[in-house]
Design an enzyme around this catalytic site. Structure first.
Site, PDB file in Angstrom:
ATOM      1  N   HIS A 106       1.102  -1.107   0.073  1.00  0.00           N
ATOM      2  CA  HIS A 106      -0.171   0.209  -0.068  1.00  0.00           C
ATOM      3  C   HIS A 106       0.998   1.305  -0.189  1.00  0.00           C
ATOM      4  CE1 HIS A 106      -3.257   2.481   0.685  1.00  0.00           C
ATOM      5  NE2 HIS A 106      -2.633   3.085   1.799  1.00  0.00           N
ATOM      6  N   ASP A 143      -7.674   1.459   2.060  1.00  0.00           N
ATOM      7  CA  ASP A 143      -7.574   2.427   3.290  1.00  0.00           C
ATOM      8  C   ASP A 143      -8.445   3.425   3.520  1.00  0.00           C
ATOM      9  OD1 ASP A 143      -5.993   3.030   5.325  1.00  0.00           O
ATOM     10  OD2 ASP A 143      -4.575   4.105   4.333  1.00  0.00           O
TER      11      ASP A 143
END
Ligand SMILES: *[C@@H]1O[C@H](CO)[C@@H](O)[C@H](O)[C@H]1NC(C)=O
Ligand SMILES: *[C@@H]1O[C@H](CO)[C@@H](O)[C@H](O)[C@H]1NC(C)=O
Ligand SMILES: [Zn+2]
Length: 993
Positions: free
Chosen positions: A48, A172
């Site tokens: 990420h 996220d």
């Protein structure tokens, strides 16, 4: 698992034990074969990569300032690629195009060839693929669509069809919007996976096996167009506990030498089987997913892949002893394919995933407002980018190569793509990172100023010294402050004519303003307010502001000339009086309480509607943690320490300034809070211009400032907020649609993102507030409505950013912000007529371009064009020109939108039809092709997976086939249609009247 064995097994044509990559290209056919009768565990190796957060984009890319956070994106890709090449079973996904694009430019041909090969074989797969992983609360749909288009276009043109992501991956973002689901569906995505949802919602879904569902993104577009299969990931986006094998983690590796004392194979297997079983209990199919990675992991890909290789081997070897668990390297799209083939039926979700809480006193509703100044700058930047895109598209090479230099819209497009990231527009990045985001946007503005200047030269046939005054909101503009005469160009990016009140800082007391045909336009000069003088400090010298009303044609410009005159008398036609009790124009009357000076009522005179209404500013005292929870209010989280806010003041000093064009009541709440209540002539709404800051913190109390309206409307706990500037959702205080809410924060737990509008209503009256940026908002008591305008906090809220939200501002004493709220009072049946139109005008406002009036003829164009419209006729009121931009060389990207929802307007909630061939006056379009919303796939080739809803007998049929007639493009309520076309530039003649 369901009793009676695994549901939805499918026949495997080629039964292989384990899996072998078959090398037949990308797409579902390359997915590892999942053997029949087993519980398949899909390992998804991923990283990420925040497009800026604790470090800037550049620092993250290169691995700079590793003392803040160890992270270097270039090394991640450098490391993963050889690990993939080394073993054809391994897979990896990559998400953020802003980073991949950079890395790709830096690779030599042989690396590029290897990477392309991995992509063609589906071993390296792009997921999501937008320029960044955008936030969903504070983002507006126009830049969301643009940033997705930017990333996807790069992938498409570089890697072709195998570079087209099929799955959206918002692991996220801090809550999820229904409009985002709708946009993803229309971009052709087959599904969405995310990590964060309310902890109560998650528990409830786990218990009911509703972690995966069909999300219906709209009430207006027929299923399945608006449906998006949506899955909640089991561990956010992290691996199960004990299985983080990155060098950033400290879980033990698999130590598998049988001779070794420390051999931990049995322990690892046990722990893994436990994780598998726990997870399988919460999901419906015989496939489960594990996200093997996290923030900036895989900088050294070896520990991850080496240990996963072993895990797969060890777990699958147990099958000979009767184990029913099978572990495979997979990707989100392979997992989704397996779910789709499982042939189950899925629950349907209609509402959204706001607000997000990760504990009883931990509502992530602060970021709806955090860094409110940046949120406004981003909205203005989008406005400027749309103008830049339009002029670039309308004039082609003349815009990119002209007398002001060579430039393009790309810098601003990319900066806007970065700004949509879920730590950028959210205000949850560190201060130095936010400064970098701002600088990127500013550099984008500079390059677009060149594009716009070139285009205007081409359209007017003259070259003059254009200037762009970016500080008009604080009455600063060197050109107009000093020049005896100057020209004002107003460019209107909307597809219909606009009336606009121009306000320019000047030092003279009277001016003559002439319109495009030489006619004199009414103008007034009014003194610069004390509020503004204080705000601008030593920037700018203007004592007055020149006001005039401009009519601007659709998708075009009007030129005005302004000349200072020596006459003294007009300056004094204005009146000034203290403690006014009302102002009024043709449409509205606003009343003020004679004692307190606060707004006490609003009347829509045209409709005969009156509403007693009190308005004031308050602040919530930010919690620093208490005995119930140590949670403090911070950049992400809003936690007031009590439900009742403090009034900034009970009583204001006020005065009225009035002339033939505007009436303004200046309300002074305190040394750091003031407001102007404004009614221009002909204005069908009430404008409130608030100025808040520096929020004082000398008392060591963090403050969250709100603007609150209180009325006697019987609202029964209901209020309405928009999603990403588009569809409106009904909210009910202390209630969630999908689970029985246990409310633990009476204020923060009722806050929702307000991107563009919020309203309350009863049977007869609707009170609507439009905002100029994203803010948090709510209705905490019946009949009231509030918006959080600014927050300044002394503590970090322990969600990673590691800084309190202090925003020192340019002078170090705290930032001062100015913004606007537009108020509408109407019937519920006709409120949308205006709030939709005004909403468009708020984010696509006319741009003011000034010149000192030294025009000289330029090029072969006929000079002296004072007015121009690129449209043959204005668009219908329910058609909005969402995008007009260059896509690839010579391709024009066009999006048309019906901005009305299905039942909100008797007049406009109707299909509208447009003839594309008769749209533009200066360009002609050919080879028109309809595309998905993100323009990376012809609509005719869109073939999304079908899903069966619980209770329905069949999967919905595919989106029906269509026949495109460019002469009759119909737009149903809430529909956006996207086209690519070849463009020819016609010679245009002067459009001056
Ligand atoms: C290309 O770059 C890779 C990685 O930096 C390097 O190992 C390789 O030698 C380079 N190949 C050529 C032909 O320059
Ligand atoms: C299968 O079980 C037997 C007996 O418990 C054991 O000896 C053997 O090692 C097991 N095989 C594997 C692959 O674990
Ligand atoms: Zn992130």
């Amino acid at each position: 698992m369901e009793s009676g064995g695994y549901r939805g097994l499918y026949v495997v044509v080629v039964v292989l034990l384990g899996y072998v990559h078959r090398g037949t290209g990308c797409g579902p056919e390359t997915c590892p074969v999942a053997p029949e009768g087993l519980l398949n565990v899909h390992l998804i190796p991923h990283t990420h990569n925040d497009v800026g957060w604790l470090k800037t984009v550049d620092q993250y890319y290169y691995g700079g300032r590793n003392s803040i956070q160890h992270a270097g994106v270039q090394y991640i890709l450098d490391s993963v690629v050889p690990q993939l090449l080394a073993d054809p079973r391994r897979r990896f996904i990559y998400v953020e195009s802003a980073f991949f694009w950079r890395w790709w430019q830096e690779q030599n041909e042989s690396v590029q060839r290897d990477v392309s090969q991995l992509i063609q074989e589906g071993r390296l797969e792009f997921i999501n693929g937008g320029w960044s992983m955008n936030d969903e609360a504070a983002t507006h749909y126009s830049p969301i669509i643009d940033q997705m288009t930017l990333g996807l276009q790069f992938l498409q043109s570089t890697f072709g069809e195998c570079g087209r992501p099929r799955v959206a991956w918002h692991i996220d973002p801090f809550g999820h919007s229904r409009e985002q689901a709708l946009l993803f569906a229309q971009m052709g995505y087959d599904g969405l996976f995310f990590g964060r949802l309310d902890y109560q919602d998650k528990k409830n879904r786990e218990n009911k096996k509703q972690m995966e569902m069909i999300w219906r993104g709209s009430d207006d577009l027929a299923a399945p167009t608006a449906d998006l299969f949506t899955g909640v990931l089991p561990n956010g986006y992290n691996p199960p506990e004990g299985f983080c094998w990155d060098q950033l983690c400290s879980d033990p590796p698999i130590m598998d030498d049988p001779q070794m004392e420390d051999n931990n194979v049995d322990a690892v297997l046990q722990l893994f089987m436990k994780a598998v079983n726990t997870q399988a209990d919460k999901y419906r199919s015989n496939h489960i997913v594990m996200t093997m990675g996290s923030d900036f992991q895989y900088e050294n890909a070896i520990p991850w892949f080496k240990n996963m290789d072993k895990l797969i081997k060890l777990v699958n070897a147990q099958q000979t002893n009767g184990s029913k668990v099978n572990v495979i390297y997979s990707t989100p799209s392979c997992y989704l394919t397996a779910l789709n083939r499982a042939n189950l039926s899925w629950p349907v979700k209609m509402d959204d995933f706001f607000p997000y809480a990760d504990g009883p006193h931990m509502f992530w509703t602060g970021y709806f407002t955090s860094r409110a100044g940046f949120k406004r700058y981003e909205r203005l930047s989008n406005n400027f980018l749309q103008v830049c895109n339009q002029l670039e598209a309308l004039t082609g090479a003349a815009a990119t190569h002209g007398p002001y230099g060579t430039s393009s819209s790309l810098t601003l497009r990319r900066a806007m793509g970065v700004a949509q990231h879920h730590d950028a527009i959210t205000g949850t990045a560190k201060q130095h990172v936010n400064d970098d985001y701002t600088l990127r946007l500013y550099k984008g503005w500079e390059t677009c100023q060149v594009v716009i200047s070139n285009a205007l030269s081409s359209l007017t046939g003259t070259k003059e010294s254009f200037t762009f005054c970016n500080l008009l909101n604080i009455s600063v503009c060197p050109t107009t402050e000093t020049a005896k005469s100057f020209n004002v160009f107003l460019y209107n990016p909307l597809g219909r004519a606009v009336t606009w009140n121009v306000r320019l800082p000047v030092n003279g007391v009277a001016y003559t303003v002439k319109g495009p045909s030489g006619e004199t336009v009414t103008s007034e000069v009014t003194p610069v307010s004390k509020f503004t003088e204080y705000l601008r400090k030593d920037q700018g010298t203007a004592k007055c502001e020149l006001i005039f009303q401009a009519q601007i044609p659709p998708l075009g410009f009007t030129k005005f000339t302004v000349q200072k005159v020596s006459a003294q008398e007009r300056f004094f036609t204005r009146t000034k009086k203290t403690n006014p009790t009302k102002i009024e124009n043709k449409y509205y009357r606003v009343e003020f309480h004679p004692e307190t000076g606060l707004i006490s009522g609003i009347h829509n005179l045209e409709k005969g509607i009156s509403l007693p209404l009190t308005h004031s500013f308050y602040w919530y005292n930010a919690s620093i943690g208490d005995s119930e929870s140590t949670q403090a209010s911070g950049a992400y989280i809003f936690r007031p320490n009590q439900s009742t806010p403090q009034p900034v003041n009970q009583k204001v000093r006020s005065y009225l300034v009035q002339n033939s064009l505007v009436q303004e009541v200046y309300q002074n709440f305190s040394s750091w809070c003031s407001q102007v209540v404004r009614l221009y002539t002909d204005q069908r709404y009430v404008e409130l211009e608030w100025t808040v800051g520096p929020i004082p913190i000398g008392d060591r109390i963090g403050k969250e400032v709100i603007s609150r309206f209180e009325s006697n409307l019987q609202t029964n706990g209901l209020f309405y907020t928009d999603a990403n500037g588009r569809q409106v959702l009904q909210r009910r205080r202390d209630f969630r649609e999908t689970w029985p809410l246990k409310q633990t924060e009476p204020v923060a737990g009722n806050y929702y993102p307000v991107n563009s509008r919020i309203y309350i209503k009863d049977k007869n009256i609707q009170f609507t507030v439009l905002t100029d940026r994203s803010q948090g908002g709510s209705s905490i008591t019946d009949g009231s409505l509030e918006l959080m305008v600014q927050r300044r906090l002394l503590y970090d809220d322990i969600r990673g950013v590691g800084e309190p939200l202090l925003e020192p501002g340019p002078y170090g004493e705290g930032i001062i912000l100015r913004g606007r709220h537009l108020l509408l009072l109407d019937t519920p049946q006709s409120s949308a007529d205006l709030h939709r139109t005004l909403g468009l005008q708020e984010y696509m406002s006319p741009q003011i371009i000034l010149s000192s009036g030294d025009a000289v003829p330029y090029s072969s164009q006929q000079g002296g064009s004072n007015q121009f419209s690129a449209l043959k006729a204005p668009l219908p009121d329910n058609v909005h020109l969402l995008t007009l931009a260059l896509h690839e060389p010579k391709k024009l990207l066009l999006r048309l939108e019906n901005p009305f929802q299905g039942h909100e307007s008797a007049n406009y909630s109707q299909p509208a039809t447009v003839n594309l061939q008769e749209l533009f006056s200066t360009i002609s379009l050919s080879e028109v092709e309809e595309m998905t919303l993100s323009a990376n796939l012809p609509k005719s080739k869109m073939n999304r997976m079908q899903w069966r809803a619980e209770g329905a007998s069949d999967a919905h049929k595919r989106d029906s086939g269509f026949f495109l007639d460019p002469a009759a493009i119909t737009l149903n309520p809430m529909e956006i249609r996207t086209f690519l076309a070849t463009v020819q530039y016609r010679k245009y003649t002067s459009a001056g009247r």
